[in-house]
Design an enzyme around this catalytic site. Sequence first.
Site, PDB file in Angstrom:
ATOM      1  N   HIS A 718      -8.971   4.149   0.660  1.00 31.30           N
ATOM      2  CA  HIS A 718      -9.273   4.100   2.099  1.00 31.30           C
ATOM      3  C   HIS A 718      -8.320   5.027   2.853  1.00 31.30           C
ATOM      4  O   HIS A 718      -7.261   5.410   2.332  1.00 31.30           O
ATOM      5  CB  HIS A 718      -9.116   2.668   2.628  1.00 31.30           C
ATOM      6  CG  HIS A 718      -7.706   2.168   2.532  1.00 31.30           C
ATOM      7  ND1 HIS A 718      -7.199   1.586   1.376  1.00 31.30           N
ATOM      8  CD2 HIS A 718      -6.667   2.182   3.428  1.00 31.30           C
ATOM      9  CE1 HIS A 718      -5.931   1.266   1.561  1.00 31.30           C
ATOM     10  NE2 HIS A 718      -5.589   1.620   2.800  1.00 31.30           N
ATOM     11  N   THR A 720      -5.786   5.079   5.792  1.00 32.21           N
ATOM     12  CA  THR A 720      -5.017   4.253   6.728  1.00 32.21           C
ATOM     13  C   THR A 720      -4.981   4.993   8.061  1.00 32.21           C
ATOM     14  O   THR A 720      -4.300   6.011   8.203  1.00 32.21           O
ATOM     15  CB  THR A 720      -3.594   4.004   6.201  1.00 32.21           C
ATOM     16  OG1 THR A 720      -3.682   3.297   4.961  1.00 32.21           O
ATOM     17  CG2 THR A 720      -2.793   3.184   7.197  1.00 32.21           C
ATOM     18  N   HIS A 797      -4.566  10.753   4.985  1.00 34.35           N
ATOM     19  CA  HIS A 797      -4.808  10.941   3.555  1.00 34.35           C
ATOM     20  C   HIS A 797      -5.412   9.669   2.972  1.00 34.35           C
ATOM     21  O   HIS A 797      -5.330   8.590   3.577  1.00 34.35           O
ATOM     22  CB  HIS A 797      -3.512  11.292   2.825  1.00 34.35           C
ATOM     23  CG  HIS A 797      -2.484  10.205   2.895  1.00 34.35           C
ATOM     24  ND1 HIS A 797      -1.588  10.110   3.946  1.00 34.35           N
ATOM     25  CD2 HIS A 797      -2.218   9.150   2.063  1.00 34.35           C
ATOM     26  CE1 HIS A 797      -0.810   9.061   3.762  1.00 34.35           C
ATOM     27  NE2 HIS A 797      -1.170   8.458   2.626  1.00 34.35           N
ATOM     28  N   THR A 799      -5.131   7.438  -0.487  1.00 33.83           N
ATOM     29  CA  THR A 799      -4.402   7.243  -1.746  1.00 33.83           C
ATOM     30  C   THR A 799      -5.403   6.994  -2.875  1.00 33.83           C
ATOM     31  O   THR A 799      -6.265   6.106  -2.781  1.00 33.83           O
ATOM     32  CB  THR A 799      -3.427   6.057  -1.631  1.00 33.83           C
ATOM     33  OG1 THR A 799      -2.499   6.331  -0.574  1.00 33.83           O
ATOM     34  CG2 THR A 799      -2.666   5.846  -2.936  1.00 33.83           C
TER      35      THR A 799
END
EC number: 3.1.4.-
Length: 835
Positions: A718, A720, A797, A799
Amino acid sequence: MKVLALRHSVAQVYADTQIYTHDETKDDYENAFLISNLTTHNILYLNYSVKTLQILNKSGIAAVEIQKMDELFTLIRCNFTYDYIEDIVYLHDYSYYTNNEIRTDQHWVTKTNIEDYLLPGWKLTYVGYNGSDTRGHYNFSFKCQNAATDDDAIIEYIYSNELDFQNFILKKIKERMTTSLPIARLSNRVFRDKLFKTLVSDHSKVVNVGPRNESMFTFLDHPSIKQFSNGPYLVKDTIKLKQERWLGKRLSQFDIGQYKNMLNVLTTLYQYYDMYHEKPIIYMIGSAPSYWIYDVKQYSNLKFETWDPLDTPYSDLHHKELFYISDVTKLKDNSILYVDIRTDRENMDWKTWRKIVEEQTINNLNIAYRYLSTGKAKVCCVKMTAMDLELPISAKLLHHPTTEIRSEFYLIMDIWDSKNIKRFIPKGVLYSYINNVITENVFIQQPFKLKTLRNEYVVALYALSNDFNNREDVIKLVNNQKNALITVRINNTFKDEPKVGFKDIYDWTFLPTDFETNESIITSYDGCLGMFGLSISLASKPTGNNHLFILSGTNKYFKLDQFANHMSISRRSHQIRFSESATSYSGYIFRDLSNNNFNLIGTNVENSVSGHVYNALIYYRYNYSFDLKRWIYLHSTNKASIEGGRYYEHAPIELIYACRSAREFARLQDDLTVLRYSNEIENYINKVYSITYADDPNYFIGIKFKNIPYEYDVKVPHLTFGVLNISNSMVPDVVAILKKFKSELFRMDVTTSYTYMLSDEIYVANVSGVLSTYFKLYNAFYKEQITFGQSRMFIPHITLSFSDKKVVRIDSTRLNIDFIYLRKIKGDTVFDMAE
């Protein structure tokens, strides 16, 4: 820059000229902003909007409607000041040199023998007040006159040590043809006239600090304005002088006796204004023909009554006869008297002549005493000669330039002076005064004390930066004076010098951050012009002789996009980026890299730093008409009044990022001034914004995507989309804001194109297309006092893994949002929403 508005394009090509066609898809403010950041000097604006022209003019950028080709040709070849309220163009055009002429707007000069000393085949032309007599030269759709003259050179010659006028004027013309036009000085008279007319109508009490001779006509019609200058030279001050003899020195090749008489009378007049704040009758004995009266009458309706056997053509009432002491009874109260009686020497021998001169001096003095002995509201200026005399210690001595320094000087007295203690002054002391002192100013009022005035509007143009003033006292005055227009020298140095040398003095330097003002506009000369109905075609250059214009108590303070606005803020950046830099994207790239954001894909459309603030800091020398502190403050208090335009409000963290980038730029350039300025602006941002950081977060906003084009081994990859530090009771407030932003969040054009190691064993995918919405969301949370975002820059970004992986690059791929949620860190999801 100058903007010349046309309905149709022109076939001819002009140097340093660019065409801009009005963009109908953008509003008037956006068009004005785009025009203001073009890099050429001349902008031909096609299919123009009148509103866009108004916006530019209010910003101090000259923008004129053109109806005919000769109008275009005239305005494109020279610079000018534009009164956009009255639709008057004041040209600053010296092309008249090609007619073998120099020009003056002082009539008295035309009555001298100056043409005997001009360049061969040249003539002198009188053009009237601010070139008003040249209006007939221009049959235009707007009023047009050429305000350019050579009076500055003529007056400089009079006060110089040069005697050869032809060589002097030749040098000045060559200088004018090879150096940048001193545009502020040329437009200053137009500005001062407009400024003081406006202030006198708006304020009951106006104070002016530091006027010089260039303002001697400006204030003739404003007797109520209180002047402060460097003070007079008093009779009692001669005690410091050693005795000398007659020197005899020629100051000017052509006769400037009329100029001296005019200065004497105007000095006396301003003394009267200082005491009584009204216009007097002006009595003059001698000094015919006084052609300079014509000059005075161009500015004010002052009344002159004169006595002289010779004609005085411009006097309101002339008595072609001698004046005797018994005639003093004819002189009324509320007046000034100028006594300039001196018999021509003709063929008299020196001793006989000297005896007559001394007798006339005593007679002149007696006329002055008789005049001042009765009545009220009187000031007298009387011609004197160097001789043993008893004079009132408080009387003012004058020695304005005249054709030859001989033995004459002048004395100003009011009623109180005439009755004051008298002191014996030897002839040699008076010769010492005459030989060594030239009165350089018609304003001889007392110096200004750097203290706040409660009920007055204070004007101090180019008057307070001198280092004989205490710097902290200047700052206190600016901070505390409620109604004022004050200028101080801007710090243009690269080593953050606290003071700089200028001519034969030193000036303190200042930055906007030196002042604690919440209701003052701090701008440039051209930014100030826009607030008084004027604009200019040539902006100030970063020469070192630049000033901050600080306006306190103005009703334009909250009109953020109309005055002292962001017009031209990117112009210097464009000039550099599109001509000298490694790429036209250099500014975007540097701003991201200096904040450790290494994802440069789309950096020119999705930058994480405020370009406005960054450019305002690093290029402040080139454009400080934009009041950055005011812009920050009004946004921080939500008081900015925005008239129109696609106006983007930055999140406070974007401003902080800009300061960090500017600081890095300053270090690379070894620019200590920008380094300090950037630090102080960042401190100011932190002061006016209550910025809190979620560096110890307990909630986060997550975005889950329907498709991830990479391999991953985390449970739910996802984005953040920011972290929060909130109490459980604030969750509904956060949810309400997320719901408000639902449509915009799902409209984001989210893409990814590569993976990288964010740090050891954290393997992530880049995300583009979300920063703009992130900062809008940041602002919404900030206004509700919800702590959102960390102190470090937000780097979007996804992860993918908590292990080392090989970097992958793919074609840019759109990520489709599945749902957006709010989750407690190491806890449960408390809210989610799908499209």
